[in-house]
Write an enzyme that holds these catalytic residues in place. Structure first.
Site, PDB file in Angstrom:
ATOM      1  CD  GLU A 279     -26.518  -2.018  50.228  1.00  0.00           C
ATOM      2  OE1 GLU A 279     -27.394  -2.885  50.463  1.00  0.00           O
ATOM      3  OE2 GLU A 279     -25.322  -2.285  50.089  1.00  0.00           O
ATOM      4  CD  GLU A 342     -29.707 -10.585  47.801  1.00  0.00           C
ATOM      5  OE1 GLU A 342     -28.720  -9.954  47.384  1.00  0.00           O
ATOM      6  OE2 GLU A 342     -30.391 -10.209  48.766  1.00  0.00           O
TER       7      GLU A 342
END
Length: 487
Positions: A279, A342
């Site tokens: 990630e 987010e």
């Protein structure tokens, strides 16, 4: 300045020396450089949203973008079925909540593998299983179960004859490090080393797997804007930062972060375990206190990272190991909790429109069909004429220029090769010609490299010269010299 194209009019010994250097460079140096092969780009396909396209549509989207690797956060039946026959390699996940059961009994992992992996292979190319995710920061304290769970899942793969094609690992966050600066001092948290880090690295080594790492320069930057420059975080630093411990120069926070993990592994004598960045990303939108969160910065980070990965070369500490990276994430996910960022890491909106435009393949980089960049290759800073990936479009023109940060001997050898055996048109940089000034090694090498690059129709690998050159999408600026290009 002595260059191959000038040496032809000089004494025979100098001419022969240049020919010898060119021959040695072509036969010897390029094979060595090939050790630093291009890395691979994948994308994380998260689905914490209620407005995403169906998995079958997602597969078509990925294929249209040339993406050949994807990472899931589960083993969703519909998603795995959709990837069947797609040619896209898939990393799946066993969630944290199953770690305890997986560690306790191999019969549990046998059943899990039989139900979630076996029915989809080999039609769906499952290449890895992420056992848990950032387990060390899991509030449910599942760290104690991790290695046993990994071993049991692996044993289940062996039972079903899948251990040769599917790797087992577990993504760790950078918070697993007690020390990350300078990179050479990288060290894991002492309380993790004996119980889990050493056993996990030993398992990865024994099974030929790799450490999965989630690395986010955005978090480091937004929390330390007074100490970390935005250019350093976005691969645009022109000066770089020298590591006081090993003397290596870093042009990006990303490289510094991953080398801190490598240093921590080296300290435990696991310098032969490889790494995959599972990630990394940058949000296109954030709250007021999330400095740097914008579409322009997200395009710069991800676009420059893609170039960094696909044009080859490892980190300063492990320069010969390609970087394999999964961008986070495919879509903006509207049901994720937490700050605004987010929900805004996606490269695409749920309607499949791009949040910003960046290339995702080497072909895109070489043809200049996507947004422009003057980013980095290996640890090279952005060119002085500025510019980088942005949300805007581009004309599609590209040039090849010299990497002024490599040693002069290496640059000279590459220049000799380009103007000699390479067949580049170096007449304009001879004394008195149109591009002789500025009379610097970097300027002359840039012209020669670009001539070779354009002559070779800007093909893959033709702007490399063993790391002495890289592609840009803004016209080079060396005096009044005009560099030719194709579009």
């Amino acid at each position: 300045m002595l260059c191959f194209y000038q040496a032809q009019s000089m004494a025979t010994p100098n001419f022969l020396r240049s020919l010898f250097l060119a021959l040695i460079f072509s036969l010897y140096y390029f094979p060595i450089a090939s050790l630093s092969d291009p890395g691979l780009i994948g994308i994380n396909y998260g689905r914490i949203a209620n407005d995403l396209p169906q998995p079958s549509q997602v597969v078509q989207l990925l294929k249209s973008q040339g993406v050949t690797r994807v990472k899931l956060y589960d083993t969703d039946q519909t998603a795995l079925s959709a990837f069947s026959g797609s040619g896209i390699s898939v990393t799946v996940a066993l969630p944290n909540e199953l770690l305890s059961s997986s560690a306790a009994d191999q019969s549990f992992t046998d059943t899990w593998v039989k139900s979630n992996i076996v029915p989809y292979t080999p039609a769906t190319q499952i290449e890895a299983i992420a056992v848990g995710n950032e387990v060390f920061v899991d509030p449910k304290n599942t760290t104690q179960f991790l290695v046993a769970a990994m071993k049991n899942v692996y044993s289940s793969l062996v039972k079903f004859n899948l251990d040769k094609t599917i790797k087992i690992s577990s993504p760790i966050a950078l918070s697993a490090l007690a020390v990350s600066y300078p990179s050479s001092a990288g060290a894991f948290k002492p309380e993790l080393i004996e119980p889990v880090i050493k056993p996990m690295l030993s398992f990865l080594k024994q099974t030929g797997s790799y450490l999965m790492v989630n690395a986010y320069p955005f978090f480091a930057y937004t929390g330390n804007t007074a100490e970390i420059s935005l250019d350093y975080a976005l691969f645009r630093d022109k000066q770089g930062v020298v590591d006081s411990g090993n003397g290596l120069r870093y042009y990006s926070l990303f490289d510094a972060q991953i080398d801190a993990v490598f240093a921590a592994m080296n300290a435990l004598q696991y310098d032969d375990v490889k790494m995959v960045i599972t990630e990394t990303g940058w949000p296109s939108k954030g709250d007021e206190n999330e400095a740097g969160s914008s579409a322009a910065n997200a395009a710069a980070y991800n676009g420059n990272l893609v170039r960094r990965v696909l044009t080859g070369g490892g980190s300063p500490l492990r320069p010969n190991e390609p970087l394999n990276v999964f961008l986070f994430a495919l879509f903006n996910e509207n049901q994720k909790t937490g700050p605004t960022s987010e929900r805004n890491y996606g490269l695409f909106y749920p309607n499949e429109e791009k949040v910003y435009n960046i290339p995702l393949t080497l072909e895109d980089l070489n043809t200049g069909e996507s947004t422009p960049v003057n980013g980095t290759r290996m640890q090279v800073p952005a060119p002085a004429n500025g510019g980088d990936f942005s949300p805007s479009a581009t004309s599609g023109r590209t040039w090849c220029v010299a990497n002024g940060k490599v040693a002069e001997e290496k640059l000279q050898e590459a220049l000799d090769y380009a103007c000699g055996e390479g067949g580049a048109d170096c007449r304009p940089i001879q004394e008195g010609a149109t591009c002789y000034d500025p009379n610097t090694l970097e300027a002359h090498a840039s012209y020669a490299f670009n001539s070779y690059y354009q002559m070779k129709a800007r093909g893959t690998g033709t702007c490399d010269f063993g790391g002495a050159a890289y592609v840009i999408t803004q016209p080079p600026q060396f005096g009044s010299c005009e560099f030719p290009t194709g579009s």
